[in-house]
Design a protein around this motif. Sequence first.
Motif, short mmCIF file in Angstrom:
data_model
loop_
_atom_site.label_atom_id
_atom_site.label_comp_id
_atom_site.label_asym_id
_atom_site.label_seq_id
_atom_site.Cartn_x
_atom_site.Cartn_y
_atom_site.Cartn_z
N ARG A 9 71.24 -6.35 -63.06
CA ARG A 9 72.09 -5.72 -64.05
C ARG A 9 72.50 -4.30 -63.68
NH1 ARG A 9 68.56 -6.47 -69.29
NH2 ARG A 9 66.94 -5.96 -67.78
N SER B 292 76.69 -2.32 -61.99
CA SER B 292 77.77 -1.48 -62.50
C SER B 292 77.40 0.00 -62.48
CB SER B 292 78.15 -1.91 -63.91
OG SER B 292 77.04 -1.74 -64.78
N ARG B 293 76.13 0.33 -62.34
CA ARG B 293 75.70 1.73 -62.41
C ARG B 293 75.46 2.34 -61.03
NH1 ARG B 293 72.08 -0.37 -66.34
NH2 ARG B 293 70.29 0.19 -65.06
N SER C 200 80.15 3.95 -58.78
CA SER C 200 79.83 2.95 -59.79
C SER C 200 81.01 2.63 -60.68
CB SER C 200 78.64 3.41 -60.63
OG SER C 200 78.93 4.67 -61.24
N SER C 201 81.81 3.63 -60.98
CA SER C 201 82.97 3.42 -61.84
C SER C 201 84.14 2.79 -61.11
CB SER C 201 83.43 4.76 -62.42
OG SER C 201 83.88 5.60 -61.37
N GLY C 202 84.06 2.80 -59.79
CA GLY C 202 85.17 2.30 -58.99
C GLY C 202 86.28 3.31 -58.82
N ARG D 221 85.71 -3.13 -55.74
CA ARG D 221 84.62 -3.82 -56.44
C ARG D 221 85.16 -4.54 -57.65
NH1 ARG D 221 80.25 0.55 -57.57
NH2 ARG D 221 79.18 -1.17 -58.65
N ASP D 222 84.56 -5.68 -57.94
CA ASP D 222 84.91 -6.47 -59.11
C ASP D 222 83.64 -6.60 -59.94
OD1 ASP D 222 85.52 -8.38 -60.99
OD2 ASP D 222 86.69 -9.61 -59.62
N SER D 223 83.56 -5.83 -61.00
CA SER D 223 82.35 -5.82 -61.82
C SER D 223 82.15 -7.12 -62.56
CB SER D 223 82.40 -4.66 -62.81
OG SER D 223 82.37 -3.42 -62.13
N THR D 224 83.22 -7.86 -62.82
CA THR D 224 83.08 -9.13 -63.51
C THR D 224 82.38 -10.16 -62.62
OG1 THR D 224 85.23 -9.97 -62.80
CG2 THR D 224 85.17 -8.67 -64.82
N ASN E 295 80.33 -9.01 -60.01
CA ASN E 295 79.23 -8.30 -59.33
C ASN E 295 79.41 -8.34 -57.81
OD1 ASN E 295 78.06 -7.68 -61.74
ND2 ASN E 295 76.10 -8.65 -61.32
N THR F 154 73.26 -0.62 -51.80
CA THR F 154 73.51 -0.07 -53.13
C THR F 154 72.34 0.76 -53.60
OG1 THR F 154 74.23 -0.61 -55.38
CG2 THR F 154 72.56 -2.04 -54.41
#
Length: 123
Positions: free
Chosen positions: A27, A30-31, A53-55, A72-75, A77, A98
């Motif tokens: 999890r 995203s951070r 992290s925010s892209g 990056r695609d957070s949806t 991961n 990471t």
Amino acid sequence: QVQLVESGGGLVQAGGSLRLSCAASGRTFSRYTMGWFRQAPGKEREFVAAIASSGGSTYYADSVKGRFTISRDSTKNTVYLQMNSLKPEDTAVYYCATDRVVRPNSHYEYGYWGQGTQVTVSS
């Protein structure tokens, strides 16, 4: 626990393109900052690119600037490295990494690493 799995490496002729993917579990994706590094035989691991992290912020080594694009695609991961205009000197094992970092270009700051994927560029 964070796990990273790279894919997309292979053999390509000079001038060609490849897209590397790094799928992350956990999890914290995203951070954390996501980075790509590479290591050629007999050489030290070197920074390639990183994305915050925010892209919103991206960082590139001078040697790949203008040719490589990190996203990056957070949806999903997943972080990507689009590599265009490849050169023989880009040949290396490419690693995804990471962590929470202060210096995105320093491999010492990353605590989580993938197993690597081989990229070979023939002349």
